[in-house]
Design a protein around this motif. Structure first.
Motif, PDB file in Angstrom:
ATOM      1  N   LYS A 127     -11.407  -9.396   9.964  1.00  0.00           N
ATOM      2  CA  LYS A 127     -10.051  -9.127   9.534  1.00  0.00           C
ATOM      3  C   LYS A 127     -10.087  -8.097   8.403  1.00  0.00           C
ATOM      4  O   LYS A 127     -11.135  -7.850   7.818  1.00  0.00           O
ATOM      5  CB  LYS A 127      -9.376 -10.410   9.043  1.00  0.00           C
ATOM      6  CG  LYS A 127      -9.144 -11.456  10.118  1.00  0.00           C
ATOM      7  CD  LYS A 127      -8.435 -12.669   9.539  1.00  0.00           C
ATOM      8  CE  LYS A 127      -8.163 -13.721  10.597  1.00  0.00           C
ATOM      9  NZ  LYS A 127      -7.496 -14.923  10.030  1.00  0.00           N
ATOM     10  N   GLN A 128      -8.934  -7.514   8.076  1.00  0.00           N
ATOM     11  CA  GLN A 128      -8.867  -6.531   6.991  1.00  0.00           C
ATOM     12  C   GLN A 128      -7.965  -7.060   5.883  1.00  0.00           C
ATOM     13  O   GLN A 128      -6.838  -7.484   6.125  1.00  0.00           O
ATOM     14  CB  GLN A 128      -8.345  -5.184   7.487  1.00  0.00           C
ATOM     15  CG  GLN A 128      -8.371  -4.102   6.405  1.00  0.00           C
ATOM     16  CD  GLN A 128      -7.792  -2.794   6.889  1.00  0.00           C
ATOM     17  OE1 GLN A 128      -6.681  -2.751   7.399  1.00  0.00           O
ATOM     18  NE2 GLN A 128      -8.547  -1.711   6.724  1.00  0.00           N
ATOM     19  N   TYR A 129      -8.521  -7.044   4.667  1.00  0.00           N
ATOM     20  CA  TYR A 129      -7.711  -7.384   3.497  1.00  0.00           C
ATOM     21  C   TYR A 129      -7.240  -6.078   2.864  1.00  0.00           C
ATOM     22  O   TYR A 129      -8.027  -5.170   2.609  1.00  0.00           O
ATOM     23  CB  TYR A 129      -8.522  -8.183   2.488  1.00  0.00           C
ATOM     24  CG  TYR A 129      -7.816  -8.341   1.161  1.00  0.00           C
ATOM     25  CD1 TYR A 129      -6.719  -9.196   1.037  1.00  0.00           C
ATOM     26  CD2 TYR A 129      -8.210  -7.620   0.038  1.00  0.00           C
ATOM     27  CE1 TYR A 129      -6.058  -9.339  -0.171  1.00  0.00           C
ATOM     28  CE2 TYR A 129      -7.557  -7.760  -1.174  1.00  0.00           C
ATOM     29  CZ  TYR A 129      -6.476  -8.618  -1.274  1.00  0.00           C
ATOM     30  OH  TYR A 129      -5.815  -8.747  -2.468  1.00  0.00           O
ATOM     31  N   VAL A 130      -5.942  -5.989   2.588  1.00  0.00           N
ATOM     32  CA  VAL A 130      -5.360  -4.806   1.974  1.00  0.00           C
ATOM     33  C   VAL A 130      -4.651  -5.225   0.693  1.00  0.00           C
ATOM     34  O   VAL A 130      -3.817  -6.143   0.708  1.00  0.00           O
ATOM     35  CB  VAL A 130      -4.356  -4.107   2.917  1.00  0.00           C
ATOM     36  CG1 VAL A 130      -3.730  -2.898   2.239  1.00  0.00           C
ATOM     37  CG2 VAL A 130      -5.041  -3.706   4.220  1.00  0.00           C
ATOM     38  N   ASN A 131      -4.991  -4.581  -0.416  1.00  0.00           N
ATOM     39  CA  ASN A 131      -4.354  -4.860  -1.697  1.00  0.00           C
ATOM     40  C   ASN A 131      -3.376  -3.738  -2.027  1.00  0.00           C
ATOM     41  O   ASN A 131      -3.776  -2.577  -2.194  1.00  0.00           O
ATOM     42  CB  ASN A 131      -5.409  -4.991  -2.799  1.00  0.00           C
ATOM     43  CG  ASN A 131      -4.818  -5.404  -4.123  1.00  0.00           C
ATOM     44  OD1 ASN A 131      -4.366  -4.561  -4.906  1.00  0.00           O
ATOM     45  ND2 ASN A 131      -4.816  -6.708  -4.381  1.00  0.00           N
ATOM     46  N   SER A 132      -2.100  -4.101  -2.094  1.00  0.00           N
ATOM     47  CA  SER A 132      -1.054  -3.096  -2.314  1.00  0.00           C
ATOM     48  C   SER A 132      -0.967  -2.644  -3.762  1.00  0.00           C
ATOM     49  O   SER A 132      -0.493  -1.536  -4.051  1.00  0.00           O
ATOM     50  CB  SER A 132       0.300  -3.660  -1.875  1.00  0.00           C
ATOM     51  OG  SER A 132       0.593  -4.864  -2.581  1.00  0.00           O
ATOM     52  N   ARG A 133      -1.413  -3.476  -4.690  1.00  0.00           N
ATOM     53  CA  ARG A 133      -1.291  -3.106  -6.108  1.00  0.00           C
ATOM     54  C   ARG A 133      -2.254  -1.972  -6.471  1.00  0.00           C
ATOM     55  O   ARG A 133      -1.860  -1.001  -7.115  1.00  0.00           O
ATOM     56  CB  ARG A 133      -1.562  -4.324  -6.991  1.00  0.00           C
ATOM     57  CG  ARG A 133      -1.461  -4.010  -8.489  1.00  0.00           C
ATOM     58  CD  ARG A 133      -1.776  -5.200  -9.353  1.00  0.00           C
ATOM     59  NE  ARG A 133      -1.724  -4.838 -10.770  1.00  0.00           N
ATOM     60  CZ  ARG A 133      -2.085  -5.640 -11.756  1.00  0.00           C
ATOM     61  NH1 ARG A 133      -2.520  -6.882 -11.490  1.00  0.00           N
ATOM     62  NH2 ARG A 133      -2.014  -5.237 -13.010  1.00  0.00           N
ATOM     63  N   PHE A 134      -3.515  -2.106  -6.063  1.00  0.00           N
ATOM     64  CA  PHE A 134      -4.515  -1.083  -6.400  1.00  0.00           C
ATOM     65  C   PHE A 134      -4.877  -0.215  -5.196  1.00  0.00           C
ATOM     66  O   PHE A 134      -5.750   0.644  -5.288  1.00  0.00           O
ATOM     67  CB  PHE A 134      -5.773  -1.747  -6.971  1.00  0.00           C
ATOM     68  CG  PHE A 134      -5.540  -2.415  -8.300  1.00  0.00           C
ATOM     69  CD1 PHE A 134      -5.479  -1.665  -9.462  1.00  0.00           C
ATOM     70  CD2 PHE A 134      -5.356  -3.786  -8.375  1.00  0.00           C
ATOM     71  CE1 PHE A 134      -5.260  -2.284 -10.679  1.00  0.00           C
ATOM     72  CE2 PHE A 134      -5.131  -4.410  -9.586  1.00  0.00           C
ATOM     73  CZ  PHE A 134      -5.072  -3.658 -10.751  1.00  0.00           C
ATOM     74  N   ASN A 135      -4.248  -0.462  -4.059  1.00  0.00           N
ATOM     75  CA  ASN A 135      -4.387   0.384  -2.885  1.00  0.00           C
ATOM     76  C   ASN A 135      -5.846   0.486  -2.411  1.00  0.00           C
ATOM     77  O   ASN A 135      -6.392   1.575  -2.266  1.00  0.00           O
ATOM     78  CB  ASN A 135      -3.814   1.781  -3.150  1.00  0.00           C
ATOM     79  CG  ASN A 135      -3.505   2.521  -1.859  1.00  0.00           C
ATOM     80  OD1 ASN A 135      -3.412   1.910  -0.794  1.00  0.00           O
ATOM     81  ND2 ASN A 135      -3.339   3.827  -1.953  1.00  0.00           N
ATOM     82  N   TYR A 136      -6.452  -0.680  -2.177  1.00  0.00           N
ATOM     83  CA  TYR A 136      -7.802  -0.705  -1.610  1.00  0.00           C
ATOM     84  C   TYR A 136      -7.820  -1.697  -0.449  1.00  0.00           C
ATOM     85  O   TYR A 136      -6.911  -2.517  -0.277  1.00  0.00           O
ATOM     86  CB  TYR A 136      -8.852  -1.073  -2.656  1.00  0.00           C
ATOM     87  CG  TYR A 136      -8.785  -2.497  -3.157  1.00  0.00           C
ATOM     88  CD1 TYR A 136      -9.441  -3.529  -2.499  1.00  0.00           C
ATOM     89  CD2 TYR A 136      -8.065  -2.813  -4.307  1.00  0.00           C
ATOM     90  CE1 TYR A 136      -9.382  -4.839  -2.953  1.00  0.00           C
ATOM     91  CE2 TYR A 136      -7.996  -4.108  -4.775  1.00  0.00           C
ATOM     92  CZ  TYR A 136      -8.658  -5.113  -4.096  1.00  0.00           C
ATOM     93  OH  TYR A 136      -8.591  -6.411  -4.553  1.00  0.00           O
ATOM     94  N   SER A 137      -8.878  -1.621   0.379  1.00  0.00           N
ATOM     95  CA  SER A 137      -8.991  -2.489   1.549  1.00  0.00           C
ATOM     96  C   SER A 137     -10.446  -2.827   1.809  1.00  0.00           C
ATOM     97  O   SER A 137     -11.362  -2.117   1.356  1.00  0.00           O
ATOM     98  CB  SER A 137      -8.375  -1.818   2.787  1.00  0.00           C
ATOM     99  OG  SER A 137      -9.049  -0.601   3.079  1.00  0.00           O
ATOM    100  N   PRO A 250     -19.440  -0.357   4.216  1.00  0.00           N
ATOM    101  CA  PRO A 250     -18.714   0.918   4.314  1.00  0.00           C
ATOM    102  C   PRO A 250     -17.198   0.762   4.472  1.00  0.00           C
ATOM    103  O   PRO A 250     -16.485   1.753   4.405  1.00  0.00           O
ATOM    104  CB  PRO A 250     -19.334   1.578   5.543  1.00  0.00           C
ATOM    105  CG  PRO A 250     -19.808   0.449   6.385  1.00  0.00           C
ATOM    106  CD  PRO A 250     -20.235  -0.616   5.441  1.00  0.00           C
ATOM    107  N   THR A 251     -16.712  -0.468   4.687  1.00  0.00           N
ATOM    108  CA  THR A 251     -15.266  -0.647   4.881  1.00  0.00           C
ATOM    109  C   THR A 251     -14.518  -0.799   3.555  1.00  0.00           C
ATOM    110  O   THR A 251     -13.278  -0.867   3.566  1.00  0.00           O
ATOM    111  CB  THR A 251     -14.971  -1.880   5.758  1.00  0.00           C
ATOM    112  OG1 THR A 251     -15.369  -3.071   5.059  1.00  0.00           O
ATOM    113  CG2 THR A 251     -15.698  -1.786   7.088  1.00  0.00           C
ATOM    114  N   LEU A 252     -15.228  -0.873   2.444  1.00  0.00           N
ATOM    115  CA  LEU A 252     -14.536  -0.913   1.145  1.00  0.00           C
ATOM    116  C   LEU A 252     -13.954   0.479   0.864  1.00  0.00           C
ATOM    117  O   LEU A 252     -14.694   1.429   0.622  1.00  0.00           O
ATOM    118  CB  LEU A 252     -15.520  -1.319   0.038  1.00  0.00           C
ATOM    119  CG  LEU A 252     -14.912  -1.409  -1.371  1.00  0.00           C
ATOM    120  CD1 LEU A 252     -13.828  -2.496  -1.432  1.00  0.00           C
ATOM    121  CD2 LEU A 252     -16.002  -1.700  -2.398  1.00  0.00           C
ATOM    122  N   LYS A 253     -12.648   0.590   0.901  1.00  0.00           N
ATOM    123  CA  LYS A 253     -11.961   1.865   0.718  1.00  0.00           C
ATOM    124  C   LYS A 253     -11.015   1.769  -0.475  1.00  0.00           C
ATOM    125  O   LYS A 253     -10.351   0.742  -0.679  1.00  0.00           O
ATOM    126  CB  LYS A 253     -11.159   2.234   1.969  1.00  0.00           C
ATOM    127  CG  LYS A 253     -11.971   2.264   3.269  1.00  0.00           C
ATOM    128  CD  LYS A 253     -12.994   3.379   3.277  1.00  0.00           C
ATOM    129  CE  LYS A 253     -13.731   3.425   4.611  1.00  0.00           C
ATOM    130  NZ  LYS A 253     -14.759   4.503   4.646  1.00  0.00           N
TER     131      LYS A 253
END
Length: 255
Positions: A127-137, A250-253
């Motif tokens: 699954k993908q976790y997306v953080n809207s506050r700091f804009n990372y996934s 590598p998926t830490l963006k």
């Protein structure tokens, strides 16, 4: 853990020939394989002449043996028939009953057991976790469930209920901290056995082992912000989590 690129330090898969991050070749020169030598030719057996008298003697001896075997078979068959008739009226003892030997599962039965039980380790779903506050996934295995969501919405804490592995993810602003300072701070806080650790232009990776658990943390810096994840799991599951880390790293963006 999986192997790491000697140039940029990024974890890579065991079968990868080139680093997917910097292109560094990871293969070693192939040693020539010695060619097998030709086998020795077998000598053709030499046929020996057997006297005719000896053949007649052997034939007579074989006929006598065959006749003796036939007599034994007839006697045994008669005893079996007599025993079968007498056993019909005799009570059967429990000790005389043979228990069935357990039958091994077939490959089809084993696959059905796997389908109904736990999922296969080579079929991990992410699954993908997306953080809207700091804009990372970040991608993570779907076997992990959320245990805590901080009130300030800087990240998430997850746990695998099957093996008690944990995953902590968070983001922050870089108003005071620096990559070099954070990297050195992590190294100073480690009380266990320090493992692989390195840093690049906008990232660092640190691994260590403590009390039978392995820890892997990666931090990424960009645009005055940072995103960090730390995966902790039992040391005996190293081979199982190594390919998972190869996928996650590598998926830490961070945008």
């Amino acid at each position: 853990m999986g192997k790491f690129c000697p140039k940029c330090g990024s974890p890579v898969g065991a079968q990868v020939k080139f680093c997917p991050h910097c292109g560094e070749p990871l293969t070693k020169p192939v040693q020539p394989i010695p060619q097998p030598t030709a086998p020795h030719m077998l000598q053709r057996p030499v046929m020996q002449h057997v006297p005719e008298n000896k053949n007649k003697q052997d034939k007579k001896k074989y006929m006598m043996i065959a006749a003796a075997v036939l007599v034994v078979v007839l006697i045994g068959a008669g005893g079996y028939l007599y025993g079968s008739k007498s056993s019909q009226s005799a009570p059967v003892k429990q000790a005389d009953v043979m228990k069935d030997k357990p039958v091994e599962e077939t490959e089809a039965q084993k696959s059905q057991t796997n389908d109904k039980g736990t999922s296969k380790t080579d079929e991990v779903v992410y699954k993908q976790y997306v953080n809207s506050r700091f804009n990372y996934s970040l991608d993570y295995p779907d076997s992990f469930v959320k245990t805590q969501q901080p009130a300030n919405n800087d990240g998430v804490q997850l746990r695998n209920p099957n093996d008690y592995a944990t995953l902590d993810v968070y983001g922050a602003y870089r108003s005071v901290s620096t990559l070099d300072g954070d990297y050195q701070s992590v190294l100073n806080r480690i009380t266990g056995k320090l493992g692989y650790h390195t840093k690049g232009g906008n990232w660092y990776v640190v691994t260590w082992e403590k009390q039978g658990k392995l820890y892997y943390t990666k931090a990424l810096y960009k645009n005055g912000k940072k995103a960090v994840f730390t995966l902790q799991f039992p040391a005996e599951l190293k081979d199982e989590y190594s390919p998972i880390l190869d996928h996650m790293e590598p998926t830490l963006k961070l945008n």
